[in-house]
Design a protein around this motif. Structure first.
Motif, PDB file in Angstrom:
ATOM      1  N   LEU A  52       0.834  -1.202   0.000  1.00 31.33           N
ATOM      2  CA  LEU A  52       0.000   0.000   0.000  1.00 31.33           C
ATOM      3  C   LEU A  52       0.868   1.252   0.000  1.00 31.33           C
ATOM      4  CD1 LEU A  52      -2.846   1.299   0.308  1.00 31.33           C
ATOM      5  CD2 LEU A  52      -2.473   1.211   2.787  1.00 31.33           C
ATOM      6  N   LEU A  53       0.624   2.156  -0.955  1.00 34.16           N
ATOM      7  CA  LEU A  53       1.296   3.457  -0.977  1.00 34.16           C
ATOM      8  C   LEU A  53       0.480   4.482  -0.184  1.00 34.16           C
ATOM      9  CD1 LEU A  53       2.418   3.585  -4.726  1.00 34.16           C
ATOM     10  CD2 LEU A  53       3.768   2.924  -2.722  1.00 34.16           C
ATOM     11  N   TRP A  54      -0.812   4.531  -0.444  1.00 35.38           N
ATOM     12  CA  TRP A  54      -1.707   5.391   0.321  1.00 35.38           C
ATOM     13  C   TRP A  54      -3.154   4.975   0.056  1.00 35.38           C
ATOM     14  CZ3 TRP A  54      -5.101   8.045  -2.800  1.00 35.38           C
ATOM     15  CH2 TRP A  54      -4.700   8.314  -4.098  1.00 35.38           C
ATOM     16  N   SER A  55      -4.030   5.397   0.946  1.00 38.21           N
ATOM     17  CA  SER A  55      -5.461   5.145   0.768  1.00 38.21           C
ATOM     18  C   SER A  55      -6.234   6.253   1.452  1.00 38.21           C
ATOM     19  CB  SER A  55      -5.849   3.777   1.343  1.00 38.21           C
ATOM     20  OG  SER A  55      -5.717   3.778   2.756  1.00 38.21           O
ATOM     21  N   LYS A  56      -7.466   6.456   1.021  1.00 40.49           N
ATOM     22  CA  LYS A  56      -8.331   7.460   1.634  1.00 40.49           C
ATOM     23  C   LYS A  56      -9.768   6.923   1.648  1.00 40.49           C
ATOM     24  CE  LYS A  56      -5.572  11.427   0.098  1.00 40.49           C
ATOM     25  NZ  LYS A  56      -5.065  11.789   1.421  1.00 40.49           N
ATOM     26  N   TRP A  57     -10.333   6.841   2.870  1.00 40.75           N
ATOM     27  CA  TRP A  57     -11.756   6.519   2.980  1.00 40.75           C
ATOM     28  C   TRP A  57     -12.521   7.771   2.573  1.00 40.75           C
ATOM     29  CZ3 TRP A  57     -16.281   8.145   5.044  1.00 40.75           C
ATOM     30  CH2 TRP A  57     -17.324   7.214   5.104  1.00 40.75           C
ATOM     31  N   LEU A  58     -13.233   7.677   1.442  1.00 45.42           N
ATOM     32  CA  LEU A  58     -13.828   8.863   0.850  1.00 45.42           C
ATOM     33  C   LEU A  58     -15.256   9.116   1.316  1.00 45.42           C
ATOM     34  CD1 LEU A  58     -12.553   8.454  -2.824  1.00 45.42           C
ATOM     35  CD2 LEU A  58     -11.654   9.994  -1.069  1.00 45.42           C
ATOM     36  N   ALA A  59     -16.106   8.078   1.248  1.00 49.02           N
ATOM     37  CA  ALA A  59     -17.522   8.296   1.517  1.00 49.02           C
ATOM     38  C   ALA A  59     -18.210   6.952   1.654  1.00 49.02           C
ATOM     39  CB  ALA A  59     -18.151   9.104   0.376  1.00 49.02           C
ATOM     40  N   SER A  60     -19.493   6.987   1.987  1.00 52.36           N
ATOM     41  CA  SER A  60     -20.250   5.754   2.161  1.00 52.36           C
ATOM     42  C   SER A  60     -20.346   4.958   0.869  1.00 52.36           C
ATOM     43  CB  SER A  60     -21.663   6.075   2.654  1.00 52.36           C
ATOM     44  OG  SER A  60     -21.614   6.753   3.885  1.00 52.36           O
ATOM     45  N   TYR A  61     -20.407   5.658  -0.248  1.00 55.35           N
ATOM     46  CA  TYR A  61     -20.465   5.000  -1.547  1.00 55.35           C
ATOM     47  C   TYR A  61     -19.493   5.692  -2.488  1.00 55.35           C
ATOM     48  CZ  TYR A  61     -24.739   3.089   0.293  1.00 55.35           C
ATOM     49  OH  TYR A  61     -25.642   2.458   1.088  1.00 55.35           O
ATOM     50  N   VAL A  62     -18.758   4.903  -3.215  1.00 57.48           N
ATOM     51  CA  VAL A  62     -17.868   5.429  -4.249  1.00 57.48           C
ATOM     52  C   VAL A  62     -18.174   4.620  -5.501  1.00 57.48           C
ATOM     53  CG1 VAL A  62     -15.495   5.832  -4.963  1.00 57.48           C
ATOM     54  CG2 VAL A  62     -16.111   6.032  -2.550  1.00 57.48           C
TER      55      VAL A  62
END
Length: 703
Positions: free
Chosen positions: A364-374
């Motif tokens: 893993l380089l990076w990750s972002k939890w964006l929203a309930s649905y993507v």
């Protein structure tokens, strides 16, 4: 992981609601519509005495009641609102929008699998164990495997005879196995606790022996219950967050109200999710799950693919043989179309994160939890990633910027994930954004089309064009399919627009388009399967894809999260001065300047076979046009004449666009497999991901 931005009812609160009586002599008014709900068990019959709870999105309206012997419950609901419908203990199972029409009567049919409060309401008592082994019985040996390859214990399995309606019920043992014996001479529908019509069996009554062995991949009752419990816990945590004062929340946002901080989601190693199966056309990668696969990507001699839609497993294999290289477990399932650039693999999950992975190692380089649905996929260009996500809180926190724009388009650094800029937009992006030169083009399920400056995110153009696919850019013009917004029955055309202003320049005549019509889609096998797959993730109801009156259902007829994420639409392809587009069951070739039709080819079977488009968007490699079809064929067309010059048969079912690399096609299948077709033609190359290349502009890759 589900952290919903909408506020839902806690279970304890539901228990305190006084049930209203079934509507009697209710009369619609100027402000309220008479809504007639009918609850059915997937078409087999009405569900009586079932609890229904209806609540408006803003929580201003709340009604509840129980269905009568015909499965009917009536109530008066304010018009021009959207409502969540809970069935039994399944919160927010369905959604209804009451139109802005005074004195109307609306009927809403809800299909439910019949399991209320953990107990079957339409399934008979176990019978098969009482049947002695005798001639005239079919034997079905089943094995159920969970998402992590574990045996699913005590899964209740129901077989219903389609003709006599007799039912046979039992549960799996400690090894996830079960043997059931049923009379021959019937067709049987198999259901599991949270998934109706899971499989079908046919045992004609002409004698002989029937011994069937099947192995299934399924999330499992307990996993779904756990996911629901986790969702409720997440909602409670989110409620606490929302109750913070605005000043506290604004500390974590930029001057225009965009999020500055995103939760990091870790990944872990996992057992390789694919079996390699030899085939006549090459080989296939077969996962344990049976959900459809999205388009993979090719990078440095490897294929990176998600192990079907319901899985959280992402794996890299040797492109020529399928041999495993690395495999990781993402935190959530619903893996999007995948792409890569500069040795970085990027994908999103429907729930709910964007991941950047080192292509060679799977780290893993990076990750972002964006929203309930993507529900869209990333786009990469010039070391940047473009990704949309929903941010409903922004509308209340910074209405001066985000009013009517509950989504953001974010520009991130490919290697670090650093936020470079963000822009408020009106809806969820269809498929993916498209990078072309110094501009970013995309269409949304709200019906709006956008042109942004890639350097700063400034809006160059925004118009409600009701486009029904991701755009392409051809000679300074934008080309895309477009729905007639003034006609209730779906119609679609292909149109050219100015690339800077989105002014309409030319268009074909509108054609009737049942493949994007909500009514036609609702009755289709595809919609039923997509709803069941969406349920398999632990959440059932379709998400809002916009705050406008137009959403994915109204625009392209798709109601479930799986259908919206996998939607590709009638996306055009430009090649040598011609436009090629698959619309429903017709492949058309148009002149790129005049949009006059040059030739067309019609898919050989009915459009109603399954529902939706019967072909994936066309692609071009080796100077030919290729289209993957629902009948299991990838057809090669001569670009000039439309003559079919070759057919590659897989025997599978294809909805998603394949990729092409090193002489092979890699075609996603609706049952989760990846069909690898060894063509022997080295020219079958350089279509490395959905849309051809990382910029998603429907052209072959340069590398």
């Amino acid at each position: 992981m589900k952290k919903l931005c909408l506020l839902f009812l806690p279970i304890l609160f539901l228990a305190q609601i006084a049930f209203s009586q079934t509507g009697k002599n209710l009369v619609p008014t100027a402000t309220k519509s008479l809504v007639i709900f009918q609850l059915k068990d997937f078409g087999k019959g009405p569900l009586a005495k079932a609890t229904l709870v209806v609540q408006s999105i803003d929580k201003a309206v709340l009604q509840s009641g129980k269905t009568d012997k015909n499965g009917i419950w009536e109530c008066l609901l304010p018009i021009n609102q959207t409502y969540w419908i809970s069935v039994g203990d399944s919160l927010n199972y369905n959604q209804l929008t009451v139109p802005n029409k005074p004195s109307t009567i609306t009927k809403h049919t809800i299909f439910y699998n019949g399991w209320l409060n953990g107990k079957p309401t339409v399934v008979g008592a176990p019978q098969f164990n009482m049947m002695p082994p005798a001639e005239g019985l079919a034997s079905i040996s089943m094995e159920f495997i969970g998402l992590d390859h574990q045996p699913l214990v005590h899964e209740v399995i129901t077989l219903t005879a389609d003709g006599s309606k007799k039912t046979y019920v039992d549960s799996t043992d400690a090894n996830g196995k079960l043997l059931m014996k049923v009379p021959i001479g019937e067709n049987y529908t198999m259901s599991v606790t949270f998934l109706a019509e899971f499989d079908h069996f046919q045992f004609p009554g002409h004698g002989g022996s029937y011994n069937v062995r099947v192995r299934y991949g399924y999330a499992g009752k307990q996993a779904i219950l756990d996911a629901r419990a986790k969702r409720l816990a997440d909602e409670a945590a989110h409620d606490a967050y929302v109750k913070r004062n605005n000043a506290e929340q604004l500390k974590y946002r930029d001057p225009k109200g965009h999020k500055l901080e995103f939760q990091t989601m870790e990944v872990g190693e996992v057992a390789h999710p694919f079996d390699i199966v030899s085939t006549e056309y090459g080989f296939a990668l077969k996962p344990y799950n049976l959900g459809p696969m999205m388009s993979p990507c090719f990078v440095d001699g490897m294929i990176v693919a998600g192990a079907s839609w319901g899985s959280s497993h992402l794996a890299a294999v040797k492109a020529s043989t399928g041999e495993p290289i690395w495999s990781i477990n993402l935190k959530e399932g619903g893996i999007s179309n995948i792409e890569s650039d500069d040795d970085v693999v990027v994908c999103a999950t429907e729930s709910c994160t964007i991941y950047a992975i080192a292509a060679k190692t799977g780290k893993l380089l990076w990750s972002k939890w964006l929203a309930s649905y993507v529900l869209s996929a990333p786009c990469i260009a010039n070391g940047r990633v473009y990704m949309s996500y929903q941010d409903y809180n922004g509308q209340t926190l910074v209405p001066q910027f985000a009013a009517g724009k509950p989504f953001s388009m974010a520009c991130l650094d490919l290697r670090t994930g650093e936020i470079l800029w963000q822009q408020w937009i009106r809806g969820e992006v269809i498929s993916a954004a498209v990078a072309e030169g110094n501009r970013l083009y995309f269409n949304t399920f709200s019906g709006h089309s956008y042109v942004l400056d890639v350097d700063n995110g400034n809006v160059i153009a925004e118009k409600p064009l009701f486009a029904t696919c991701a755009p392409i850019v051809v000679g300074g013009q934008v080309c895309m399919s477009q729905r007639d917004s003034s006609n209730g029955v779906a119609h679609e055309r292909i149109a050219l627009f100015d690339a800077a202003t989105l002014k309409m320049l030319k268009a074909t005549p509108y054609q009737v388009a049942p493949y994007i019509d909500a009514g036609a889609m609702r009755r289709s096998k595809f919609a039923s399967n997509a709803n069941n797959l969406s349920l398999n993730t632990g959440y059932i109801a379709s998400p809002l894809s916009t705050s406008e009156k137009i959403g994915a259902v109204q625009l392209v007829g798709t109601a479930s999260i799986m259908a919206q994420q996998s939607f590709e639409g009638s996306r055009p392809l430009e090649f040598n001065g011609k436009i090629y587009v698959a619309q429903g069951h017709v492949l058309r070739c148009l002149d790129a300047k005049t949009l006059l039709q040059v030739w067309e080819w019609q898919y050989p079977t009915s459009l109603t076979d399954d529902g939706g488009s019967q072909m994936a968007p066309p692609m071009t490699v080796d100077g030919k046009i290729y289209v993957a079809c629902m009948d299991g064929n990838i057809r090669e067309f001569d670009p000039q004449s439309g003559r079919i010059t070759h057919t590659y048969a897989t025997g599978e079912t294809h909805r998603q666009q394949p990729i092409a690399a090193q002489g092979n096609f890699y075609a996603p299948c609706t049952d989760g497999k990846l069909a690898v077709i060894k063509t022997g033609n080295a020219g079958i190359d350089r279509w490395f991901c959905w849309g051809g290349n990382a910029a998603r502009n429907n052209r072959t890759a340069n590398r």
